[in-house]
Design a protein around this motif. Structure first.
Motif, short mmCIF file in Angstrom:
data_model
loop_
_atom_site.label_atom_id
_atom_site.label_comp_id
_atom_site.label_asym_id
_atom_site.label_seq_id
_atom_site.Cartn_x
_atom_site.Cartn_y
_atom_site.Cartn_z
N LYS A 359 0.85 -1.18 0.00
CA LYS A 359 0.00 0.00 0.00
C LYS A 359 0.88 1.23 0.00
CE LYS A 359 -4.59 1.08 1.61
NZ LYS A 359 -5.71 0.61 2.44
N GLY A 360 0.33 2.36 -0.42
CA GLY A 360 1.10 3.59 -0.41
C GLY A 360 0.24 4.80 -0.63
N ASN A 361 0.81 5.97 -0.39
CA ASN A 361 0.06 7.21 -0.60
C ASN A 361 0.00 7.59 -2.07
OD1 ASN A 361 -0.22 7.50 2.24
ND2 ASN A 361 1.84 8.37 2.36
N VAL A 362 1.01 7.19 -2.83
CA VAL A 362 1.01 7.43 -4.28
C VAL A 362 1.30 6.10 -4.96
CG1 VAL A 362 1.72 9.84 -4.13
CG2 VAL A 362 3.47 8.07 -4.19
N PRO A 363 0.76 5.89 -6.18
CA PRO A 363 0.91 4.59 -6.81
C PRO A 363 2.32 4.28 -7.29
CG PRO A 363 -0.24 6.10 -8.26
CD PRO A 363 -0.12 6.79 -6.94
N HIS A 364 3.16 5.34 -7.48
CA HIS A 364 4.48 5.09 -8.04
C HIS A 364 5.44 6.22 -7.67
CE1 HIS A 364 7.54 5.66 -11.28
NE2 HIS A 364 7.72 4.37 -11.04
N ALA A 365 6.68 5.84 -7.42
CA ALA A 365 7.75 6.82 -7.20
C ALA A 365 9.00 6.26 -7.83
CB ALA A 365 7.96 7.07 -5.70
N GLY A 366 9.81 7.15 -8.44
CA GLY A 366 11.04 6.72 -9.09
C GLY A 366 12.23 7.50 -8.56
N HIS A 367 13.37 6.83 -8.47
CA HIS A 367 14.59 7.48 -7.95
C HIS A 367 15.75 7.12 -8.88
CE1 HIS A 367 12.39 8.02 -4.12
NE2 HIS A 367 11.97 6.79 -4.34
N ARG A 368 16.40 8.13 -9.44
CA ARG A 368 17.59 7.92 -10.26
C ARG A 368 18.82 8.03 -9.36
NH1 ARG A 368 18.66 7.64 -15.51
NH2 ARG A 368 16.51 8.18 -16.00
N VAL A 369 19.61 6.96 -9.32
CA VAL A 369 20.77 6.91 -8.44
C VAL A 369 21.92 7.73 -9.04
CG1 VAL A 369 22.42 5.39 -7.28
CG2 VAL A 369 20.07 4.62 -7.66
N ARG A 370 22.46 8.61 -8.23
CA ARG A 370 23.56 9.47 -8.70
C ARG A 370 24.78 8.64 -9.08
NH1 ARG A 370 24.81 14.10 -4.50
NH2 ARG A 370 26.19 14.64 -6.23
N GLU A 371 25.42 9.02 -10.19
CA GLU A 371 26.66 8.43 -10.67
C GLU A 371 26.52 6.96 -11.08
OE1 GLU A 371 29.07 10.44 -11.07
OE2 GLU A 371 28.28 12.10 -9.88
N ALA A 372 25.32 6.42 -11.04
CA ALA A 372 25.16 5.00 -11.36
C ALA A 372 24.31 4.76 -12.60
CB ALA A 372 24.56 4.25 -10.18
N GLY A 373 23.43 5.71 -12.94
CA GLY A 373 22.54 5.52 -14.07
C GLY A 373 21.48 4.47 -13.84
#
Length: 406
Positions: A359-373
């Motif tokens: 469960k969550g407050n928003v259906p989706h979240a994305g995170h781009r990792v620094r220096e890793a792509g």
């Protein structure tokens, strides 16, 4: 002075609550790790209890004290829990509304009710029969002689004869599994009287089937057209018998019951549903993928919940998923989950990873990792919806994963 509770009811992941308990029972619960239990520092004879992700019922018996039953109620509706369980066990054979468990608030009565109904459907047309190889000592030859045994045991005597033959019987693995699961349920606390009576009736119908003894390996059966009408009941029987029961008897203490770990129920559902949803895109979905290591020396093993591999290039991963049965808090999901997924992506050589939450407050979240792509996606599945809606969400997730891999 407070009366000691004979029955305690808790709700999965609810706030801690104070209950009067014998100290021996409280200590037994604390050591079993079924729930969190600690003595109340302010009130003698009281314990502070908090349920985690395990749901079901256990009975705790200690010397010179009345048994105490602890019931843990799931947060999700009972029908939803049994959908998650049933689909994970048999995604292609599952049908919505196979057994109505909505009348039950507690896991064990619902499980016993569901299993008894499935057994009744399975054997209503008669017990399944099959061939069983039997070895025997007889005065007449039936089947084939066991020549090596005849020489070893009889030293050349012609009678009696060591033989082996195939017998057409109802005493086969499928019926043994049903009988064993019924026997197990009848020994558990909290089975309603009406359900218990029906289970006893089913055991009578299976009276000629050999009961399993404690510690005996479970019978081996394989799905086939012959046992198709048994399969859903057999999957439930396996759940009842295979590692889901609680039974500890150190000294005079006895803890007996049945629990589901909602972490595993959710994890199994997500992985099986994704595997089914991704079939149309090709590739191969693997649950609890083996052979994944973080280091080049293969000393640090990893076990992602789900890895989708390329059929055209065996061993080449296309996507990795980890399922987490936890709700998003105000501060978001734990950072440790992202670190874990980052390690999976690094070890598998993937630029995208997926975390799926209950469960969550928003259906989706994305995170781009620094220096890793590397991009780490966090998805939320709302379990508080009908099965068709939940499966549609999983299909949408699978479609997004497939697009991201092409």
């Amino acid at each position: 002075m407070s009366t000691v509770a004979a029955s305690v009811e808790l709700v999965e992941h609810a706030r801690a609550a104070n209950h009067p308990l014998p100290d021996a029972v409280g200590r037994a619960l604390a050591s079993s790790r079924i729930i969190e239990a600690a003595p109340d520092p302010y009130v003698a004879g009281h314990w502070v209890l908090k349920a985690g992700s395990k749901v079901g019922a256990v009975s705790v018996t200690v010397p010179d004290a009345e048994p105490v039953t602890v019931r843990i109620i799931p947060k999700v509706p009972m029908a939803r829990l049994f959908f998650l369980l049933g689909y994970s066990l048999d995604p292609r054979g599952w049908r919505d509304g196979q057994v109505d468990v909505a009348e039950h608030r507690e896991v064990l009565p619902a499980l016993a009710h569901a299993f008894e109904r499935q057994v009744d459907r399975s054997i209503r047309a008669g017990l399944l029969q099959g061939y069983r190889t039997t070895e025997d000592t007889a005065l007449v030859v039936r089947g084939r002689m066991r020549e090596a045994e005849q020489l070893r045991r009889r030293f050349g005597a012609t009678l009696p004869v060591e033989i082996t033959y195939d017998e057409f019987t109802t005493d086969i693995p499928e019926n043994q599994m049903l009988r064993a699961a019924i026997d197990r349920l009848l020994h558990l606390p909290g089975i309603p009287r009406a359900v218990r009576a029906r289970l006893l009736h089913q055991r009578t119908r299976l009276a000629d089937v050999t009961p399993l003894t404690r510690g005996q390996r479970l019978p081996d059966w394989r799905p086939s057209r012959r046992n198709a009408r048994y399969q859903h009941a057999l999957h439930l029987a396996r759940t009842i018998l295979d590692g889901a029961s609680v039974e500890h008897r150190p000294g005079g203490l006895r803890i007996d019951g049945f629990l589901f770990d909602m972490n595993k129920v959710f994890e199994d559902f997500v992985c099986v549903a994704l595997r089914e949803a991704l079939r149309s895109y090709g590739g191969r979905g693997v649950l609890q993928a083996k052979g994944v290591h973080l280091d080049e020396d293969a000393r640090v093993r990893m076990r992602p919940d789900f890895v989708w591999y390329n059929d055209g290039h065996p061993g080449r991963p296309l996507a990795v998923v980890d399922a987490k049965y936890k709700a998003e808090k105000g501060s978001g999901y734990p950072d440790s989950d992202l670190y874990q997924m980052l390690a999976y992506c690094t070890a598998l050589g993937l630029s995208v990873g997926h975390l799926v939450y209950a469960k969550g407050n928003v259906p989706h979240a994305g995170h781009r990792v620094r220096e890793a792509g590397i991009v780490l996606h966090q998805h939320a599945l709302d379990l508080d919806q009908l099965p068709d809606g939940l499966l549609a969400d999983v299909n949408a997730l699978a479609g997004g994963m497939a697009v991201g891999c092409t």
